[in-house]
Write an enzyme that holds these catalytic residues in place. Sequence first.
Site, PDB file in Angstrom:
ATOM      1  N   ASP A  21       0.820  -1.220   0.000  1.00  0.00           N
ATOM      2  CA  ASP A  21       0.000   0.000   0.000  1.00  0.00           C
ATOM      3  C   ASP A  21       0.849   1.262   0.000  1.00  0.00           C
ATOM      4  O   ASP A  21       0.706   2.116  -0.868  1.00  0.00           O
ATOM      5  CB  ASP A  21      -0.900   0.063   1.255  1.00  0.00           C
ATOM      6  CG  ASP A  21      -2.059  -0.920   1.187  1.00  0.00           C
ATOM      7  OD1 ASP A  21      -2.291  -1.509   0.111  1.00  0.00           O
ATOM      8  OD2 ASP A  21      -2.735  -1.102   2.223  1.00  0.00           O
ATOM      9  N   ARG A 101       0.248   5.361  16.864  1.00  0.00           N
ATOM     10  CA  ARG A 101      -0.061   6.365  15.831  1.00  0.00           C
ATOM     11  C   ARG A 101       0.362   7.784  16.208  1.00  0.00           C
ATOM     12  O   ARG A 101       0.964   8.477  15.393  1.00  0.00           O
ATOM     13  CB  ARG A 101      -1.543   6.328  15.448  1.00  0.00           C
ATOM     14  CG  ARG A 101      -2.028   5.041  14.796  1.00  0.00           C
ATOM     15  CD  ARG A 101      -1.058   4.473  13.816  1.00  0.00           C
ATOM     16  NE  ARG A 101      -1.627   3.366  13.044  1.00  0.00           N
ATOM     17  CZ  ARG A 101      -0.909   2.496  12.358  1.00  0.00           C
ATOM     18  NH1 ARG A 101       0.415   2.578  12.365  1.00  0.00           N
ATOM     19  NH2 ARG A 101      -1.483   1.534  11.667  1.00  0.00           N
ATOM     20  N   ASP A 130      -7.229   4.655  12.389  1.00  0.00           N
ATOM     21  CA  ASP A 130      -5.854   5.144  12.268  1.00  0.00           C
ATOM     22  C   ASP A 130      -5.772   6.484  11.538  1.00  0.00           C
ATOM     23  O   ASP A 130      -4.967   7.337  11.898  1.00  0.00           O
ATOM     24  CB  ASP A 130      -4.986   4.084  11.589  1.00  0.00           C
ATOM     25  CG  ASP A 130      -4.772   2.877  12.483  1.00  0.00           C
ATOM     26  OD1 ASP A 130      -4.764   3.062  13.720  1.00  0.00           O
ATOM     27  OD2 ASP A 130      -4.621   1.759  11.968  1.00  0.00           O
ATOM     28  N   SER A 181      -5.440  -8.404   7.695  1.00  0.00           N
ATOM     29  CA  SER A 181      -4.756  -7.133   7.814  1.00  0.00           C
ATOM     30  C   SER A 181      -4.169  -7.074   9.219  1.00  0.00           C
ATOM     31  O   SER A 181      -4.891  -7.180  10.214  1.00  0.00           O
ATOM     32  CB  SER A 181      -5.752  -5.996   7.585  1.00  0.00           C
ATOM     33  OG  SER A 181      -5.228  -4.799   8.105  1.00  0.00           O
TER      34      SER A 181
END
Length: 411
Positions: A21, A101, A130, A181
């Site tokens: 990605d 994050r 996120d 994922s």
Amino acid sequence: MGAEDGSKDKRVVLAYSGGLDTSVILKWLMEEKGMEVITLTADLGQPGDIEEIKEKALKTGAPEAVVVDAKDEFARDFLVPAIWANASYEDKYPLATALARPLIARLQVETARRVGAGWVAHGCTGKGNDQVRFEVAARALEPEIKIIAPMREWIMTRESEIEYAESHGIPVPITKASPYSVDENIWGRSCECGILEDPWEEPPEDAFDWTVSPMDAPDEPLYIQIDFEGGIPRVLDGEEMELAQLVTRLNAIAGKHAVGRIDMVEDRVVGIKSREIYEAPAAVAIIEAHRDLERLTLTAESLAFKKLLDQKFAELTYQGLWFSPLREAIDEFNRKIEEAVNGSVKMKLFKGGATVVGRSSPGSLYDVGLATYDKGDLFDHKSAAGFIKLWGLGLEVLSRGRKSEEKEGKK
Ligand code: ARG
């Protein structure tokens, strides 16, 4: 590199994992948006070779690829407050991704300042938490920063991503695509998608990576000891170490005993309920141990009040409000309260359980002379009668009032 030549508007710092990605995004920002992309990769203990990731970013066209070993910073600035707050979102999730994050966002903003970039970018989709965490954190630190989220503008299937990558010379991992994922750092691993999207389906063994199944765990329990100082784990089985190292070590030890598997339906910030599988052996064991030591060392009032703040802390962290005055104030409250949380916790790891079986503290509030039912009892039994008389006085008065009302009514 000043803003004068307009480079600031074209320069972006991309949070780069090295996966498909973010590699496709790196190229796309260059080609479609004409941007100069500096990548930022933080080593938070996830698998993968950080130097290889750097090479890949440079090969794909980044003029600079920043890599940071941020494990100790993560432990100091994010895991310590989380341990103090026994952080568990909706009473289950120890918040590994949610804690990471804001740190990545902070490193991105610092990098943007250094290289003169006006933009930050990430590879999150429009459905998750996120994106919220990255963007709220970045703007809380740098209100003028502009954000670009290619995955929200340009929704691609995995097949078309692979096609794009192949036609643009981006190396595609040859490993068979995982049906899940996954996100990982030293505090835990999350696993979503595929069969897990059916909340009725038991997670298959291949959804797990850090822990063995309880059925395959050793038949003998393992006893461990964690020593805390000021609410922070400092010593594991007699060996003093940095928190990041202690957590990493404990993940391996407790994972072998199947500790830390979590299966839950949780509430995302964007209004979706999602089914999540987590593995967090160290986080689960440490929070369990820490909670127990708090029960030994904090007063009843402190414990009851702190519980409310603990819950708020978890919500703020999950919801992307890490850099908020409320979260910071809770930290300061805990910094003071946790001065008393010193001592040792003995735990038994056995087939998925991490059970506290003993605790001791130099500042223990447990007084055996008061607690015992054996000889040596120091408790003043007689004074209990007077205490109970006053404790129940309000209800006694209330009851008397009701009785006389009833009588009045009958007249
Ligand atoms: N549901 C978890 C959270 O919101 C895990 C998110 C995992 N993120 C990811 N990009 N796979 O914190």
